[in-house]
Design a protein around this motif. Structure first.
Motif, PDB file in Angstrom:
ATOM      1  N   ALA A 281      38.905  44.507  43.020  1.00  0.00           N
ATOM      2  CA  ALA A 281      38.639  44.535  41.570  1.00  0.00           C
ATOM      3  C   ALA A 281      37.139  44.556  41.295  1.00  0.00           C
ATOM      4  O   ALA A 281      36.672  45.258  40.396  1.00  0.00           O
ATOM      5  CB  ALA A 281      39.302  43.337  40.893  1.00  0.00           C
ATOM      6  N   LEU A 282      36.364  43.781  42.072  1.00  0.00           N
ATOM      7  CA  LEU A 282      34.900  43.793  41.908  1.00  0.00           C
ATOM      8  C   LEU A 282      34.345  45.180  42.208  1.00  0.00           C
ATOM      9  O   LEU A 282      33.514  45.699  41.456  1.00  0.00           O
ATOM     10  CB  LEU A 282      34.240  42.775  42.839  1.00  0.00           C
ATOM     11  N   SER A 283      34.785  45.775  43.302  1.00  0.00           N
ATOM     12  CA  SER A 283      34.298  47.108  43.663  1.00  0.00           C
ATOM     13  C   SER A 283      34.578  48.104  42.541  1.00  0.00           C
ATOM     14  O   SER A 283      33.718  48.903  42.179  1.00  0.00           O
ATOM     15  CB  SER A 283      34.953  47.588  44.957  1.00  0.00           C
ATOM     16  N   LYS A 284      35.772  48.039  41.990  1.00  0.00           N
ATOM     17  CA  LYS A 284      36.163  48.987  40.946  1.00  0.00           C
ATOM     18  C   LYS A 284      35.424  48.741  39.632  1.00  0.00           C
ATOM     19  O   LYS A 284      35.041  49.688  38.945  1.00  0.00           O
ATOM     20  CB  LYS A 284      37.672  48.888  40.716  1.00  0.00           C
ATOM     21  N   ASN A 285      35.193  47.469  39.275  1.00  0.00           N
ATOM     22  CA  ASN A 285      34.659  47.136  37.958  1.00  0.00           C
ATOM     23  C   ASN A 285      33.163  46.866  37.907  1.00  0.00           C
ATOM     24  O   ASN A 285      32.589  46.841  36.828  1.00  0.00           O
ATOM     25  CB  ASN A 285      35.405  45.929  37.382  1.00  0.00           C
ATOM     26  N   VAL A 286      32.529  46.638  39.057  1.00  0.00           N
ATOM     27  CA  VAL A 286      31.117  46.261  39.061  1.00  0.00           C
ATOM     28  C   VAL A 286      30.244  47.342  39.703  1.00  0.00           C
ATOM     29  O   VAL A 286      29.188  47.689  39.171  1.00  0.00           O
ATOM     30  CB  VAL A 286      30.921  44.898  39.769  1.00  0.00           C
ATOM     31  N   GLU A 287      30.686  47.898  40.834  1.00  0.00           N
ATOM     32  CA  GLU A 287      29.863  48.881  41.535  1.00  0.00           C
ATOM     33  C   GLU A 287      29.662  50.126  40.679  1.00  0.00           C
ATOM     34  O   GLU A 287      30.599  50.642  40.087  1.00  0.00           O
ATOM     35  CB  GLU A 287      30.507  49.258  42.871  1.00  0.00           C
ATOM     36  N   GLY A 288      28.425  50.567  40.606  1.00  0.00           N
ATOM     37  CA  GLY A 288      28.088  51.755  39.830  1.00  0.00           C
ATOM     38  C   GLY A 288      27.780  51.468  38.375  1.00  0.00           C
ATOM     39  O   GLY A 288      27.364  52.359  37.641  1.00  0.00           O
ATOM     40  N   ASN A 289      27.958  50.229  37.935  1.00  0.00           N
ATOM     41  CA  ASN A 289      27.681  49.878  36.548  1.00  0.00           C
ATOM     42  C   ASN A 289      26.266  49.352  36.386  1.00  0.00           C
ATOM     43  O   ASN A 289      25.676  48.797  37.313  1.00  0.00           O
ATOM     44  CB  ASN A 289      28.686  48.837  36.042  1.00  0.00           C
ATOM     45  N   ILE A 290      25.743  49.490  35.170  1.00  0.00           N
ATOM     46  CA  ILE A 290      24.397  49.031  34.851  1.00  0.00           C
ATOM     47  C   ILE A 290      24.492  47.708  34.109  1.00  0.00           C
ATOM     48  O   ILE A 290      25.258  47.576  33.154  1.00  0.00           O
ATOM     49  CB  ILE A 290      23.655  50.068  33.974  1.00  0.00           C
ATOM     50  N   PHE A 291      23.701  46.735  34.576  1.00  0.00           N
ATOM     51  CA  PHE A 291      23.599  45.438  33.934  1.00  0.00           C
ATOM     52  C   PHE A 291      22.134  45.234  33.561  1.00  0.00           C
ATOM     53  O   PHE A 291      21.250  45.463  34.387  1.00  0.00           O
ATOM     54  CB  PHE A 291      24.069  44.325  34.871  1.00  0.00           C
ATOM     55  N   GLU A 292      21.896  44.810  32.327  1.00  0.00           N
ATOM     56  CA  GLU A 292      20.528  44.699  31.824  1.00  0.00           C
ATOM     57  C   GLU A 292      19.637  43.851  32.724  1.00  0.00           C
ATOM     58  O   GLU A 292      18.487  44.197  32.977  1.00  0.00           O
ATOM     59  CB  GLU A 292      20.543  44.118  30.407  1.00  0.00           C
ATOM     60  N   ASP A 293      20.164  42.754  33.259  1.00  0.00           N
ATOM     61  CA  ASP A 293      19.335  41.858  34.058  1.00  0.00           C
ATOM     62  C   ASP A 293      19.369  42.155  35.557  1.00  0.00           C
ATOM     63  O   ASP A 293      18.597  41.590  36.322  1.00  0.00           O
ATOM     64  CB  ASP A 293      19.744  40.410  33.820  1.00  0.00           C
ATOM     65  N   ALA A 294      20.232  43.080  35.988  1.00  0.00           N
ATOM     66  CA  ALA A 294      20.354  43.354  37.424  1.00  0.00           C
ATOM     67  C   ALA A 294      20.065  44.806  37.793  1.00  0.00           C
ATOM     68  O   ALA A 294      19.772  45.100  38.934  1.00  0.00           O
ATOM     69  CB  ALA A 294      21.751  42.987  37.910  1.00  0.00           C
ATOM     70  N   GLY A 295      20.181  45.722  36.850  1.00  0.00           N
ATOM     71  CA  GLY A 295      20.042  47.138  37.153  1.00  0.00           C
ATOM     72  C   GLY A 295      21.394  47.727  37.515  1.00  0.00           C
ATOM     73  O   GLY A 295      22.432  47.293  37.021  1.00  0.00           O
ATOM     74  N   VAL A 296      21.403  48.716  38.402  1.00  0.00           N
ATOM     75  CA  VAL A 296      22.637  49.367  38.835  1.00  0.00           C
ATOM     76  C   VAL A 296      23.150  48.657  40.084  1.00  0.00           C
ATOM     77  O   VAL A 296      22.443  48.576  41.088  1.00  0.00           O
ATOM     78  CB  VAL A 296      22.401  50.856  39.185  1.00  0.00           C
ATOM     79  N   VAL A 297      24.376  48.143  40.007  1.00  0.00           N
ATOM     80  CA  VAL A 297      24.971  47.508  41.185  1.00  0.00           C
ATOM     81  C   VAL A 297      25.494  48.621  42.079  1.00  0.00           C
ATOM     82  O   VAL A 297      26.344  49.410  41.684  1.00  0.00           O
ATOM     83  CB  VAL A 297      26.093  46.529  40.797  1.00  0.00           C
ATOM     84  N   LEU A 298      24.960  48.696  43.283  1.00  0.00           N
ATOM     85  CA  LEU A 298      25.343  49.741  44.221  1.00  0.00           C
ATOM     86  C   LEU A 298      26.520  49.330  45.094  1.00  0.00           C
ATOM     87  O   LEU A 298      27.368  50.158  45.414  1.00  0.00           O
ATOM     88  CB  LEU A 298      24.152  50.112  45.103  1.00  0.00           C
ATOM     89  N   ALA A 299      26.560  48.066  45.486  1.00  0.00           N
ATOM     90  CA  ALA A 299      27.641  47.608  46.355  1.00  0.00           C
ATOM     91  C   ALA A 299      27.801  46.105  46.258  1.00  0.00           C
ATOM     92  O   ALA A 299      26.818  45.375  46.136  1.00  0.00           O
ATOM     93  CB  ALA A 299      27.350  47.991  47.805  1.00  0.00           C
ATOM     94  N   VAL A 300      29.053  45.655  46.315  1.00  0.00           N
ATOM     95  CA  VAL A 300      29.337  44.234  46.453  1.00  0.00           C
ATOM     96  C   VAL A 300      29.299  43.950  47.941  1.00  0.00           C
ATOM     97  O   VAL A 300      30.043  44.541  48.719  1.00  0.00           O
ATOM     98  CB  VAL A 300      30.716  43.876  45.853  1.00  0.00           C
ATOM     99  N   GLU A 301      28.405  43.068  48.337  1.00  0.00           N
ATOM    100  CA  GLU A 301      28.204  42.796  49.749  1.00  0.00           C
ATOM    101  C   GLU A 301      29.152  41.708  50.271  1.00  0.00           C
ATOM    102  O   GLU A 301      29.768  41.867  51.324  1.00  0.00           O
ATOM    103  CB  GLU A 301      26.747  42.380  49.979  1.00  0.00           C
ATOM    104  N   GLU A 302      29.260  40.610  49.504  1.00  0.00           N
ATOM    105  CA  GLU A 302      30.077  39.485  49.973  1.00  0.00           C
ATOM    106  C   GLU A 302      30.517  38.650  48.784  1.00  0.00           C
ATOM    107  O   GLU A 302      29.737  38.382  47.869  1.00  0.00           O
ATOM    108  CB  GLU A 302      29.238  38.622  50.923  1.00  0.00           C
ATOM    109  N   VAL A 303      31.769  38.234  48.775  1.00  0.00           N
ATOM    110  CA  VAL A 303      32.282  37.304  47.770  1.00  0.00           C
ATOM    111  C   VAL A 303      32.098  35.907  48.344  1.00  0.00           C
ATOM    112  O   VAL A 303      32.581  35.600  49.433  1.00  0.00           O
ATOM    113  CB  VAL A 303      33.767  37.581  47.447  1.00  0.00           C
ATOM    114  N   THR A 304      31.376  35.045  47.609  1.00  0.00           N
ATOM    115  CA  THR A 304      31.070  33.711  48.106  1.00  0.00           C
ATOM    116  C   THR A 304      31.935  32.627  47.493  1.00  0.00           C
ATOM    117  O   THR A 304      32.060  31.543  48.064  1.00  0.00           O
ATOM    118  CB  THR A 304      29.579  33.379  47.876  1.00  0.00           C
ATOM    119  N   SER A 305      32.534  32.893  46.319  1.00  0.00           N
ATOM    120  CA  SER A 305      33.367  31.881  45.672  1.00  0.00           C
ATOM    121  C   SER A 305      34.375  32.549  44.744  1.00  0.00           C
ATOM    122  O   SER A 305      34.027  33.470  43.998  1.00  0.00           O
ATOM    123  CB  SER A 305      32.483  30.923  44.876  1.00  0.00           C
ATOM    124  N   VAL A 306      35.628  32.070  44.809  1.00  0.00           N
ATOM    125  CA  VAL A 306      36.681  32.535  43.901  1.00  0.00           C
ATOM    126  C   VAL A 306      37.318  31.288  43.296  1.00  0.00           C
ATOM    127  O   VAL A 306      37.840  30.441  44.021  1.00  0.00           O
ATOM    128  CB  VAL A 306      37.755  33.368  44.643  1.00  0.00           C
TER     129      VAL A 306
END
Length: 191
Positions: free
Chosen positions: A29-54
């Motif tokens: 879900a993170l890959s589908k909804n976060v990767e490739g999107n632009i966030f004002e404080d982060a820029g363009v998220v290219l890849a989710v590297e590791e999930v540290t907490s759920v």
């Protein structure tokens, strides 16, 4: 500039993934909804590297998906004002050149391409200096500097570039400038 960031978000896992491994579902879900999107404080998220907490696993009214609060590490590209970047010209218009820098395109307005007046050669789809010595066309690799950056979201972002200073532009422009400077230095040394 490329960065490794610690991020957090609330992510929705669709109902078709119920019963699967929670971590795998969250990563998908993170890959589908976060990767490739632009966030004002982060820029363009290219890849989710590791999930540290759920955390969590809430069900919201009238939504069959499950919502998790997630912390993760991501690789992002965030353009910075005054950053010098290399890129490829991907489009030429009468008002300037679009240059691909990493995952984004920036605009170098005709007034910022070179010190000389620039004309559009529509037949050859290129920009040409008034003297005709310098040209800029699709596929050229250039060095430019960011002079305006606004990264709000996918619909509202802009990067403005300049190539009007020594050391910027196409490689042959930079070499030509260095040769001219060397000649001027030689002339001054002879006086």
């Amino acid at each position: 500039m490329y960065k490794r960031l610690d991020m957090s978000d609330s992510i929705r896992v669709p109902p078709e993934h119920l019963g699967e491994d929670v971590n795998e579902s969250v990563v998908g879900a993170l890959s589908k909804n976060v990767e490739g999107n632009i966030f004002e404080d982060a820029g363009v998220v290219l890849a989710v590297e590791e999930v540290t907490s759920v955390e969590g696993g809430k069900i919201e009214p009238e939504d069959a998906g499950i919502h998790y609060d997630v912390e993760f590490t991501a690789i992002a590209y965030q353009p910075e004002l005054q950053e010098v970047v290399e890129g490829e010209v991907v489009d030429i218009t009468s008002f300037g050149a679009f240059i691909r820098i990493g995952p984004l395109d920036g605009l170098c307005h005709v007034s910022q391409i070179m010190d000389e007046y620039v004309n559009m050669d529509e037949e050859n789809n290129m920009l040409v200096s008034e003297e005709g010595e310098k040209t800029l066309e699709i596929g050229d690799f250039v060095t430019s500097r960011m002079i305006a950056v606004s990264m709000k979201n996918q619909d509202s972002n802009k990067i403005n570039l300049t190539m009007r200073q020594p050391g910027l532009g196409k490689e042959e422009w930079i070499e030509l400038y260095e040769e001219e400077q060397a000649e001027e230095d030689d002339e001054e040394g002879d006086n």
